[in-house]
Structure formats: structure tokens, C-alpha cells
Scaffold this motif. Structure first.
Motif, PDB file in Angstrom:
ATOM      1  N   SER A 116      -0.389  11.721  -9.413  1.00 32.77           N
ATOM      2  CA  SER A 116       0.365  13.191  -9.786  1.00 32.77           C
ATOM      3  C   SER A 116       1.823  12.910  -9.846  1.00 32.77           C
ATOM      4  O   SER A 116       2.492  13.633 -10.521  1.00 32.77           O
ATOM      5  CB  SER A 116       0.039  13.997  -8.632  1.00 32.77           C
ATOM      6  OG  SER A 116       0.114  13.642  -7.332  1.00 32.77           O
ATOM      7  N   TYR A 142       7.663   3.876  -9.263  1.00 35.88           N
ATOM      8  CA  TYR A 142       6.529   3.855  -8.880  1.00 35.88           C
ATOM      9  C   TYR A 142       5.770   4.638 -10.151  1.00 35.88           C
ATOM     10  O   TYR A 142       4.850   4.376 -10.862  1.00 35.88           O
ATOM     11  CB  TYR A 142       6.043   4.323  -7.547  1.00 35.88           C
ATOM     12  CG  TYR A 142       4.775   4.708  -7.386  1.00 35.88           C
ATOM     13  CD1 TYR A 142       3.793   3.686  -7.191  1.00 35.88           C
ATOM     14  CD2 TYR A 142       4.417   6.031  -7.467  1.00 35.88           C
ATOM     15  CE1 TYR A 142       2.412   4.053  -6.883  1.00 35.88           C
ATOM     16  CE2 TYR A 142       3.054   6.273  -7.234  1.00 35.88           C
ATOM     17  CZ  TYR A 142       1.778   5.414  -6.883  1.00 35.88           C
ATOM     18  OH  TYR A 142       0.797   5.671  -6.684  1.00 35.88           O
ATOM     19  N   PHE A 170      -4.135  13.659  -6.938  1.00 35.68           N
ATOM     20  CA  PHE A 170      -2.860  14.304  -6.147  1.00 35.68           C
ATOM     21  C   PHE A 170      -3.039  13.572  -4.623  1.00 35.68           C
ATOM     22  O   PHE A 170      -4.112  12.987  -4.476  1.00 35.68           O
ATOM     23  CB  PHE A 170      -2.972  15.898  -5.900  1.00 35.68           C
ATOM     24  CG  PHE A 170      -2.532  16.202  -7.399  1.00 35.68           C
ATOM     25  CD1 PHE A 170      -3.034  15.960  -8.661  1.00 35.68           C
ATOM     26  CD2 PHE A 170      -1.258  17.361  -7.454  1.00 35.68           C
ATOM     27  CE1 PHE A 170      -2.532  16.469  -9.804  1.00 35.68           C
ATOM     28  CE2 PHE A 170      -0.957  17.714  -8.496  1.00 35.68           C
ATOM     29  CZ  PHE A 170      -1.348  17.255  -9.853  1.00 35.68           C
ATOM     30  N   ASN A 171      -1.991  13.797  -4.165  1.00 40.53           N
ATOM     31  CA  ASN A 171      -2.156  13.058  -2.587  1.00 40.53           C
ATOM     32  C   ASN A 171      -3.243  13.341  -1.847  1.00 40.53           C
ATOM     33  O   ASN A 171      -3.726  14.399  -1.610  1.00 40.53           O
ATOM     34  CB  ASN A 171      -0.571  13.592  -1.636  1.00 40.53           C
ATOM     35  CG  ASN A 171       0.325  13.414  -2.465  1.00 40.53           C
ATOM     36  OD1 ASN A 171       0.625  13.548  -3.386  1.00 40.53           O
ATOM     37  ND2 ASN A 171       1.336  12.962  -1.513  1.00 40.53           N
ATOM     38  N   VAL A 218       6.031  19.609   3.886  1.00 43.29           N
ATOM     39  CA  VAL A 218       6.134  18.517   4.927  1.00 43.29           C
ATOM     40  C   VAL A 218       6.161  19.478   6.183  1.00 43.29           C
ATOM     41  O   VAL A 218       5.735  19.114   7.304  1.00 43.29           O
ATOM     42  CB  VAL A 218       7.041  17.599   4.841  1.00 43.29           C
ATOM     43  CG1 VAL A 218       7.560  16.648   6.143  1.00 43.29           C
ATOM     44  CG2 VAL A 218       7.005  16.857   3.309  1.00 43.29           C
ATOM     45  N   ASN A 228      13.025  14.735   3.835  1.00 45.47           N
ATOM     46  CA  ASN A 228      13.139  16.096   3.200  1.00 45.47           C
ATOM     47  C   ASN A 228      11.568  16.842   3.748  1.00 45.47           C
ATOM     48  O   ASN A 228      10.693  16.489   3.380  1.00 45.47           O
ATOM     49  CB  ASN A 228      12.778  15.954   1.580  1.00 45.47           C
ATOM     50  CG  ASN A 228      12.833  17.259   1.111  1.00 45.47           C
ATOM     51  OD1 ASN A 228      13.095  18.141   1.786  1.00 45.47           O
ATOM     52  ND2 ASN A 228      12.639  17.423  -0.279  1.00 45.47           N
ATOM     53  N   SER A 277       2.201   0.994  -3.666  1.00 48.05           N
ATOM     54  CA  SER A 277       1.712   2.555  -3.859  1.00 48.05           C
ATOM     55  C   SER A 277       2.673   3.130  -3.002  1.00 48.05           C
ATOM     56  O   SER A 277       2.514   4.501  -3.352  1.00 48.05           O
ATOM     57  CB  SER A 277       0.305   2.705  -2.979  1.00 48.05           C
ATOM     58  OG  SER A 277       0.503   2.529  -1.876  1.00 48.05           O
ATOM     59  N   ASP A 297       3.153   4.643   6.743  1.00 42.33           N
ATOM     60  CA  ASP A 297       4.425   4.781   6.186  1.00 42.33           C
ATOM     61  C   ASP A 297       4.574   5.879   5.472  1.00 42.33           C
ATOM     62  O   ASP A 297       5.250   6.731   5.061  1.00 42.33           O
ATOM     63  CB  ASP A 297       4.886   3.503   5.348  1.00 42.33           C
ATOM     64  CG  ASP A 297       5.509   2.444   6.129  1.00 42.33           C
ATOM     65  OD1 ASP A 297       5.801   2.757   7.340  1.00 42.33           O
ATOM     66  OD2 ASP A 297       5.401   1.294   5.647  1.00 42.33           O
TER      67      ASP A 297
HETATM   68  O1  G4F Z   1       3.448  10.697   1.961  1.00 36.76           O
HETATM   69  P1  G4F Z   1       4.533  10.264   0.964  1.00 36.76           P
HETATM   70  O2  G4F Z   1       5.358   8.952   1.214  1.00 36.76           O
HETATM   71  O3  G4F Z   1       3.696  10.237  -0.357  1.00 36.76           O
HETATM   72  P2  G4F Z   1       4.126  10.400  -2.045  1.00 36.76           P
HETATM   73  O4  G4F Z   1       5.518  10.093  -2.007  1.00 36.76           O
HETATM   74  O5  G4F Z   1       4.024  11.844  -2.222  1.00 36.76           O
HETATM   75  O6  G4F Z   1       3.230   9.496  -2.666  1.00 36.76           O
HETATM   76  C1  G4F Z   1       1.934   9.300  -2.170  1.00 36.76           C
HETATM   77  O7  G4F Z   1       1.261  10.195  -2.846  1.00 36.76           O
HETATM   78  C2  G4F Z   1       1.174   9.915  -4.584  1.00 36.76           C
HETATM   79  C3  G4F Z   1       0.319  10.981  -4.981  1.00 36.76           C
HETATM   80  O8  G4F Z   1       1.070  12.005  -5.425  1.00 36.76           O
HETATM   81  C4  G4F Z   1       0.694   8.631  -4.689  1.00 36.76           C
HETATM   82  F1  G4F Z   1       0.530   8.127  -5.979  1.00 36.76           F
HETATM   83  C5  G4F Z   1       1.484   7.407  -4.175  1.00 36.76           C
HETATM   84  O9  G4F Z   1       0.738   6.280  -4.130  1.00 36.76           O
HETATM   85  C6  G4F Z   1       1.540   7.760  -2.449  1.00 36.76           C
HETATM   86  O10 G4F Z   1       0.337   7.681  -2.135  1.00 36.76           O
HETATM   87  O11 G4F Z   1       5.593  11.413   0.723  1.00 36.76           O
HETATM   88  C7  G4F Z   1       5.315  12.916   0.599  1.00 36.76           C
HETATM   89  C8  G4F Z   1       6.614  13.648   0.742  1.00 36.76           C
HETATM   90  C9  G4F Z   1       7.784  13.211   0.066  1.00 36.76           C
HETATM   91  O12 G4F Z   1       8.343  14.170  -0.843  1.00 36.76           O
HETATM   92  C10 G4F Z   1       8.822  12.814   0.901  1.00 36.76           C
HETATM   93  O13 G4F Z   1      10.133  12.829   0.611  1.00 36.76           O
HETATM   94  O14 G4F Z   1       6.920  13.704   2.147  1.00 36.76           O
HETATM   95  C11 G4F Z   1       8.353  13.368   2.212  1.00 36.76           C
HETATM   96  N1  G4F Z   1       8.991  12.939   3.435  1.00 36.76           N
HETATM   97  C12 G4F Z   1       9.740  13.482   4.152  1.00 36.76           C
HETATM   98  N2  G4F Z   1       9.881  12.789   5.130  1.00 36.76           N
HETATM   99  C13 G4F Z   1       8.676  11.559   3.554  1.00 36.76           C
HETATM  100  C14 G4F Z   1       9.215  11.689   4.996  1.00 36.76           C
HETATM  101  N3  G4F Z   1       7.760  10.617   3.232  1.00 36.76           N
HETATM  102  C15 G4F Z   1       7.617   9.420   3.922  1.00 36.76           C
HETATM  103  N4  G4F Z   1       6.868   8.658   3.505  1.00 36.76           N
HETATM  104  N5  G4F Z   1       8.303   9.314   5.100  1.00 36.76           N
HETATM  105  C16 G4F Z   1       9.119  10.146   5.974  1.00 36.76           C
HETATM  106  O15 G4F Z   1       9.796  10.099   6.794  1.00 36.76           O
END
Ligand code: G4F
Ligand code: NAP
Length: 344
Positions: free
Chosen positions: A128, A150, A179-180, A253, A214, A86, A189
Motif C-alpha cells: 500500500s 522503499y 496494507f499493513n 498510531v 508521528n 521492508s 522496529d
Molecule cells: O510500522 P511502520 O514503520 O510501517 P509503515 O511505514 O507503514 O510500513 C510497513 O507497512 C507497509 C505497508 O503499508 C509495508 F509495505 C512496509 O514494508 C512496512 O511493513 O510505521 C507506521 C506509521 C508511520 O506513519 C510512521 O511514521 O507509524 C508512524 N510512526 C510513528 N512513530 C512510527 C513511529 N513508525 C515507526 N516504525 N517507529 C516509530 O517510532
């Protein structure tokens, strides 16, 4: 009366841990697929295992023979497929594994579940991320624009094994396009949990600085407990349909960091732009947030916001948690966790 049987994959993940009590309360006999060597289980799942409330079966979505044998034995009335690779970033690094679990895994599960019980009801955890950078607000009618392995694996899995099985065989197969959604049980993570856990450590003087990618990315964040309730509702309907589940409210973020930091009494002043941006503690002048390009993605989904009108009107679903409830619950929980883990 004989209990209905439900088969859940991904029970050790965030959503599985919230869905399982709902299924038990509704009187289901709950069977779950678990891997031999999985990650850490949420405490609640360990408790349910100890109390023998859930029947665990060892196997994997990547292994047809284990799935086949388990499903022959269980013959479930309902299936929730929550298992997945995921993590979006990991999918760029391990695309083949991602497709094996998320795409072929769903194919194996759906085929076997329908073989042992053609009347089975199947829920698929769609996302989403499938909408990618399609203009917001995104609803069930928004075209897909997947930006990562993914998202591609999930979009194809939804098309081939949910929509197609429904259209060609009349199967009761549905996708929740969620959505998230976050909670104190979110993996560390993912960005929200990384922020709340790191800020808790910073507040206790155990970490200098939080490094992120980002900061401008915008997400529509809800609470996992609200979202699993919607999953359950989808499988209780008379007709199989897909639903978008979202809060309809979006934040960057950077916003999430600011609000979480305030809980710890840290007010952040931002300086610089893009990869050079930093956030200082206004009071001490210390750098508490730094952008590290290592956490940038090869391709980004910039802005998402869901339109859950269909779920509101047809399912009667409404979220109970606000954005600030979610942030507050997560920071409080991580503050406690850091206290316990570091014996403070
Ligand atoms: O928390 P994220 O890793 O979630 P992402 O990529 O939106 O995916 C999650 O939600 C999806 C539903 O839309 C699910 F399908 C998926 O399985 C998962 O649960 O990242 C959110 C945002 C991204 O835009 C990323 O670029 O946060 C930004 N970000 C900025 N700094 C970061 C970081 N993400 C992560 N993981 N780590 C960082 O240091
Ligand atoms: P999660 O915490 O990452 O949990 C993933 C689960 O999948 C874990 O139980 C993991 O088991 C299991 N798993 C991984 N590979 C497997 C395999 N080969 N065979 C069997 N089980 C396997 O995910 P989540 O946040 O609860 O999300 C649940 C589902 O919703 C996922 O499909 C995700 O893609 C989707 N989704 C999540 C969000 C969100 O914001 N959370 C939004 C939209 C869609 P181990 O314990 O063994 O690792």
C-alpha cells in the motif's frame, strides 16, 4: 503423484513464517532462500529447519549467481517473493541497498524463474506504500504516489517485473498489494510491535517511557495470518491478477497506543500538540509516551485505508481477525515475552 515445488524468499520474516505452514499443509515441497547472515529467525522457521520440512538454500536476492544456481536446481512451479528491505525509514538511509533488493532483486528472481520454467507462477509482495498520499480508500485502480525509496522501489518493481512480464510474455505473475499487517512476529522496529513491546516493559517497570514519531499517521492494520492466506489464494486462480488486501478500517498510531495501554491498565491523557505532545498515565501522572522528532520521516504517508472489494468478490477472501483481536494478541504475547526475556 509428484509434489509441486514452491520457492519462497523472505521465509525468515513475519509473512514467511505464516505462509510456510499453509504451503506444507497444501502438500508442496517447500524450498527457501535464506541469507548466510540474516536476522533472528522466528521460532517456527527454526523448528521447520530442524524437522527438515523445508529445504533451505543459501543466497541473496542481490546475488544473481546464487539465485541462478539455486533456481536451476529447484525448477519451481511457484515462487513467492517475500524478501525485501521492508523498513521504510531504513530506505531513506540506504536507498541503494533498498533498490538492489526490492527492485533489481525481483528482476533477477523473475528472469531466472521464468528461464528455468516459463510456466512458473510468481507472487510479488507489493504494498500500500505505493499509493502514498493518493486519496483513500485505495483500490487496484488508485494511482501510485510513492513517498519513500522503499515505496518507489516496490512501485517500479511491480510495474517492470510483474505487470510488464504479464502483458508482454503472458507470464503468471501477480502482485498482492497488501496494507499493513501485524502479529506477534512483527519486527520490533515497526510501530505496532514497538508500542506493544515497550508498553509491556513499562508495565513491568523496565522502561520509563515510549518515544514515538508521528502519532497522527493513520494505517489500515490487519493480521499477517489473514493476509498470507490471500497470497496463497492469488496463485491458485485461473488468471493472473493483482489484488488489494486490506481490512478497510483505519486507526491512528495514537489510537493503537491508547488501546494497547488499556490492556496494561494504563489510561492515557494526551497533552500538547505535534512534536510537543505527551501522554500521561491518568492515574499516576507519569509521562508514558513522548514524541521524539528523531522518529519523524522525511516524507510521510498520512492516511491509508484499503478497498479490498475485488479480493472479497473474486477470491472469496475475508479477514478473520478484528483490529482489537490483533492488538490483544500482540500485547499478550509481548507481556509473556518480556516475562521470559527478563526472567520475571
Ligand atoms: O510500522 P511502520 O514503520 O510501517 P509503515 O511505514 O507503514 O510500513 C510497513 O507497512 C507497509 C505497508 O503499508 C509495508 F509495505 C512496509 O514494508 C512496512 O511493513 O510505521 C507506521 C506509521 C508511520 O506513519 C510512521 O511514521 O507509524 C508512524 N510512526 C510513528 N512513530 C512510527 C513511529 N513508525 C515507526 N516504525 N517507529 C516509530 O517510532
Ligand atoms: P520482514 O519481516 O521484514 O522480512 C523480510 C525478509 O526479507 C526476511 O526474511 C529477510 O531475511 C529477507 N531479506 C532481506 N534482504 C534479503 C536479501 N537480500 N536476500 C534474501 N532475503 C532477504 O517483512 P514482512 O513483514 O514479512 O513482509 C514480507 C514482504 O511483504 C516484504 O517484501 C514487504 O516489503 C512486503 N509487505 C509487507 C507488509 C507488512 O505490513 N508486513 C505490507 C505490504 C508489503 P533475513 O532474515 O536474512 O533478514
Amino acid at each position: 503423484m509428484k509434489k509441486k515445488k514452491v520457492f519462497v524468499t523472505g521465509i525468515t520474516g513475519q509473512d514467511g513464517s505464516y505462509l510456510t505452514p499453509i504451503l506444507l499443509d497444501a502438500g508442496y515441497e517447500v524450498h527457501a532462500l535464506v541469507r548466510l547472515r540474516g536476522g533472528d529467525r522466528p521460532v517456527i522457521i527454526d523448528d521447520l529447519a530442524r524437522e527438515k520440512k523445508v529445504i533451505f538454500h543459501t543466497g541473496s536476492l542481490t546475488d544473481l549467481s546464487s539465485l541462478s544456481t539455486i533456481l536451476e536446481g529447484v525448477r519451481p512451479d511457484e515462487v513467492y517473493n517475500l524478501a525485501a528491505q521492508s523498513h521504510v525509514v531504513s530506505s531513506f538511509k540506504s536507498p541503494v541497498e533498498t533498490w538492489d533488493v526490492n527492485y533489481y532483486g525481483l528482476g533477477r528472481l523473475v528472469n531466472e524463474a521464468l528461464r528455468v520454467n516459463p510456466d512458473v507462477r510468481i507472487y510479488q509482495a507489493s504494498t500500500s506504500e505505493m499509493f502514498g498520499n493518493s486519496p483513500a480508500p485505495q483500490s487496484e485502480n488508485t494511482p501510485f504516489d510513492p513517498q519513500s525509496p522503499y515505496a518507489m522501489s516496490k512501485a517500479m518493481a511491480h510495474t517492470d517485473f510483474i505487470m510488464h512480464k504479464r502483458a508482454s510474455m503472458g507470464a503468471f505473475a501477480v502482485s498482492g498489494i497488501l496494507f499493513n499487517h501485524e502479529s506477534p512476529r512483527r519486527g520490533r522496529d515497526f510501530v505496532t510491535r514497538k508500542i506493544t513491546f515497550s508498553l509491556a516493559k513499562i508495565a513491568f517497570g523496565l522502561q520509563e517511557c515510549l518515544e514515538l514519531g508521528n502519532l497522527n499517521a493513520v494505517r489500515d492494520w490487519g493480521h499477517a495470518e489473514d493476509y498470507v492466506r490471500a497470497m496463497f489464494m492469488m496463485l491458485q486462480q485461473d488468471t493472473p491478477e493483482d489484488y488489494v488486501i486490506a481490512s478497510g478500517e483505519s486507526h491512528s498510531v495514537r489510537d493503537f497506543v491508547e488501546i494497547a495501554a488499556q490492556y496494561f491498565g494504563i489510561n492515557i491523557a494526551w497533552e500538547g500538540e505535534g512534536k510537543a505532545e505527551i501522554g500521561r498515565n491518568k492515574m499516576t501522572g507519569k509521562i508514558v509516551v513522548k514524541v521524539n522528532p528523531e522518529f519523524y520521516r522525511p516524507r510521510e504517508v498520512n492516511f491509508i485505508q484499503g478497498d479490498a472489494t475485488k479480493a472479497h468478490t473474486k477470491l472469496g477472501w475475508k479477514p478473520r481477525y478484528s483490529f482489537s483481536d490483533i492488538v490483544t494478541e500482540m500485547v499478550k504475547s509481548d507481556q509473556e515475552l518480556v516475562r521470559r526475556e527478563y526472567k520475571l
